[in-house]
Design an enzyme around this catalytic site. Structure first.
Site, mmCIF file in Angstrom:
data_model
loop_
_atom_site.group_PDB
_atom_site.id
_atom_site.type_symbol
_atom_site.label_atom_id
_atom_site.label_comp_id
_atom_site.label_asym_id
_atom_site.label_seq_id
_atom_site.Cartn_x
_atom_site.Cartn_y
_atom_site.Cartn_z
ATOM 1 N N GLY A 142 -2.780 5.190 13.522
ATOM 2 C CA GLY A 142 -2.918 4.351 12.223
ATOM 3 C C GLY A 142 -2.520 3.115 12.505
ATOM 4 O O GLY A 142 -3.413 2.183 12.196
ATOM 5 N N CYS B 185 12.295 7.692 13.349
ATOM 6 C CA CYS B 185 11.533 6.930 14.300
ATOM 7 C C CYS B 185 12.605 6.894 15.655
ATOM 8 O O CYS B 185 12.202 6.660 16.587
ATOM 9 C CB CYS B 185 11.056 5.820 13.777
ATOM 10 S SG CYS B 185 12.272 5.054 12.923
ATOM 11 N N GLU C 53 5.878 -0.867 13.557
ATOM 12 C CA GLU C 53 6.760 0.089 14.146
ATOM 13 C C GLU C 53 6.274 1.389 14.274
ATOM 14 O O GLU C 53 5.801 2.114 13.277
ATOM 15 C CB GLU C 53 8.104 0.124 13.483
ATOM 16 C CG GLU C 53 9.116 1.024 14.100
ATOM 17 C CD GLU C 53 9.445 2.201 13.765
ATOM 18 O OE1 GLU C 53 8.941 3.035 14.296
ATOM 19 O OE2 GLU C 53 10.123 2.524 12.799
ATOM 20 N N GLU D 215 5.245 11.003 21.343
ATOM 21 C CA GLU D 215 6.369 11.249 20.280
ATOM 22 C C GLU D 215 5.846 12.661 19.484
ATOM 23 O O GLU D 215 4.642 12.756 19.360
ATOM 24 C CB GLU D 215 6.372 10.335 19.502
ATOM 25 C CG GLU D 215 7.360 10.484 18.301
ATOM 26 C CD GLU D 215 7.592 9.664 17.326
ATOM 27 O OE1 GLU D 215 8.439 9.446 16.726
ATOM 28 O OE2 GLU D 215 6.377 8.938 17.103
ATOM 29 N N GLY E 16 4.522 3.874 10.696
ATOM 30 C CA GLY E 16 3.843 4.830 11.037
ATOM 31 C C GLY E 16 3.428 5.292 12.299
ATOM 32 O O GLY E 16 4.155 4.874 13.313
ATOM 33 N N SER E 17 2.237 5.931 12.045
ATOM 34 C CA SER E 17 1.851 6.576 13.816
ATOM 35 C C SER E 17 1.330 5.696 14.301
ATOM 36 O O SER E 17 0.838 4.398 14.119
ATOM 37 C CB SER E 17 0.707 7.684 12.980
ATOM 38 O OG SER E 17 -0.383 7.099 12.796
ATOM 39 N N LYS F 105 0.798 -1.284 0.066
ATOM 40 C CA LYS F 105 0.158 -0.146 -0.095
ATOM 41 C C LYS F 105 0.809 1.269 0.021
ATOM 42 O O LYS F 105 1.561 1.559 1.170
ATOM 43 C CB LYS F 105 -0.932 0.015 1.386
ATOM 44 C CG LYS F 105 -1.532 1.306 1.335
ATOM 45 C CD LYS F 105 -2.609 1.560 0.457
ATOM 46 C CE LYS F 105 -3.829 2.761 0.922
ATOM 47 N NZ LYS F 105 -2.735 4.093 1.102
#
Length: 509
Positions: free
Chosen positions: A248, A305, A268, A394, A244-245, A187
């Site tokens: 999400g 990250c 992650e 974060e 990602g977040s 994706k």
């Protein structure tokens, strides 16, 4: 394109089972500079076609030998390198990242493809074991039992916003799944769709050169939440890789767990990567460490990250020198373009969250302008931090928080209050060894990687690297998304009892 020119004009289609497929509706890219392009919007129907093609391909690709897969990975790397100038050009336009960063990231991307090829050739990832038959054992004989790791089936991968190459279309998740023998459906991230498309062209070329089925790799661009939902809930998908977040990722994780057949979600998600400056190190070189921290904090506009967003140091003049040096270095840092308008807006919101609190003191603050970000620095104490969970969330960008403590004992209490992290760092001298010994059991329980006298923003792609950690750093603390051990995420052990060698999978001997 022929791979020899730096010009690349995206056609905006999806790659489904070896064919470029147009969509009924399109979205327009939002580059930091340069021309915008139109790209097809993904749909659940396109996802279904891609996943079914991946399942069909698995019956061939999943049973290839390691040499076939190794050559495939190396060919992908060659094809990416052949498009190097074009990848750098469109990558810088879409993300605003500098050319040197894109070139370095491409080197990392092709390097891990070639590393994984070498690793699977050696056969270690198969974890072959055998308990030979003991027909005369009393009271019961033992059968012959063989074990090896086998690929699990089609894998879904979500491209990351902050690494358009190393964690996206042909990044670590895709490379490790293909190395394991699993077809992949990506994706693509809407922050860099053109970069995703040209890398997909490289993979398509490698598939054709190696004579593999087209369904081994597909790319679905754009789309709303229904596309991601359709992908992780498709009954033929057997695992998901995501960078990602937290919000999400957690939503997708829950969808994976709620399926009739739950599947692993290797997400992650987020980390503040605390850094502990112990007393002797602070006294000897506190200002030097503070300056180095500022450089790590602002690298890539803080969009890593592993960005070390929190520094823990004692009260007193040594701590003051650290804060002063960090602040002075941040004042000299220029504004940097962030990856997307949305990420820039989230950074502004994160700064506002700190500005609204009377428990933190602003040390150095700046005004943010549009998609550009400038650094910000705040200070608090251990008691205030432990009482305010939001201070540990974060902030994706160049924002740092210094937590002042009374000494090493309070560092331990503070460390116990941290959530799971990707990294934790000790800055120490020899005289700090006893204090570090006390901290170590806490840090290794909290983080996937513990560093000494360095900064965590570089993640080496190697056999021993762990890029993961307890939740919310990642959703599976027993896995890594970087390094050769990442391949094991997409394998499962199978035992073969009394099976003749002629029926054993390729790679047993």
């Amino acid at each position: 394109m022929d791979g020899t020119t730096s010009a690349f004009v995206p056609h905006g289609r999806h790659l489904i089972a070896g064919e470029w497929v147009a969509a009924d509706t399109t979205f327009r890219s939002e580059p930091a500079h340069g021309e915008a392009h139109d790209f097809g919007v993904g749909t659940p129907a396109l996802v279904d076609a891609a996943v079914k093609a991946a399942e069909d391909a698995f019956w061939t690709y999943g049973y290839t030998d390691v040499e076939t897969r190794a050559k495939f990975l190396e060919t992908i790397a060659d094809e990416i390198d052949a498009r190097g100038e074009a990848i750098t050009l469109i990558g810088t336009q879409e993300t605003g990242l500098p050319e040197a960063r894109l070139q370095g990231e491409r080197g990392r991307t092709v390097g891990q493809l070639r590393l994984f090829a070498s690793h699977i050739r050696a056969g270690d990832c198969l974890d072959r074991r055998q308990d030979e038959a003991l027909p005369d054992r009393a009271p019961l004989p033992r059968p012959d039992i063989k074990l090896m790791q086998r690929p699990i089936g089609p894998v879904a991968v979500f491209g990351a916003s902050n690494f358009p190459l190393a964690f996206s279309t042909a990044g670590g998740d895709t490379a490790s799944a293909l190395a394991a023998g699993c077809p992949v459906v990506v994706k693509g991230h809407s922050a860099h769709p053109g970069t995703g498309e040209i890398v997909a062209e490289a993979i398509k070329a490698a598939i054709e050169i190696c004579g593999l089925p087209g369904g081994v790799f597909s790319l679905v661009q754009g789309g709303k939440r229904d596309v991601g939902t359709a992908l992780v809930q498709h009954p033929l998908i057997k695992a998901v890789g995501f960078t990602g977040s937290l919000g999400g990722g957690r939503a997708l994780f829950d969808l994976c767990a709620q399926r009739p057949e739950p599947i692993p979600f290797f997400g992650e998600l987020g980390s503040v990567n605390p850094m502990f400056v112990l007393p002797a190190a602070a006294k000897a070189r506190g200002a030097e460490i503070g300056k180095g921290w500022a450089g790590s904090l602002t690298m890539g506009a803080g969009q890593f990250c592993t960005n070390p967003g929190i520094a823990v140091i004692g009260t007193g003049p040594e701590g003051d020198a650290f804060v002063s040096a960090a602040s002075e270095a941040l004042k000299d840092a220029p504004a940097q373009v962030m990856l997307t308008e949305g990420i820039a807006a989230a950074y502004r919101d994160g700064k506002d969250r700190f500005d609204e609190r009377n428990t933190v003191k602003p040390v150095f603050t700046t005004e943010q302008e549009g998609r550009n970000a400038r650094p910000n620095l705040y200070e608090t104490d251990a008691a205030a931090y432990l009482q305010d969970h939001a201070l540990g969330e974060e902030v994706f960008g160049p924002l740092g928080l210094v937590i002042r403590v009374s000494g090493p004992e309070q560092m331990v209490d503070l460390a116990k209050g941290f959530e799971g992290q990707l990294t934790a760092t000790l800055h120490m001298d020899e005289a700090d060894t006893d204090a570090a010994h006390v901290l170590m059991p806490v840090l290794e329980r909290k983080a996937g990687r513990v560093l000494a006298n360095g900064f965590p923003t570089g993640v080496e792609v190697s056999d021993a690297m762990v890029h993961g950690g307890p939740y919310p750093a990642s959703t599976n603390f027993g896995a890594t998304s970087v390094g050769t051990m990442a391949i094991r995420r997409f394998q499962r052990p199978v035992s073969y009892q009394n099976l003749p060698d002629a029926l054993m999978p390729a790679g047993w001997k």
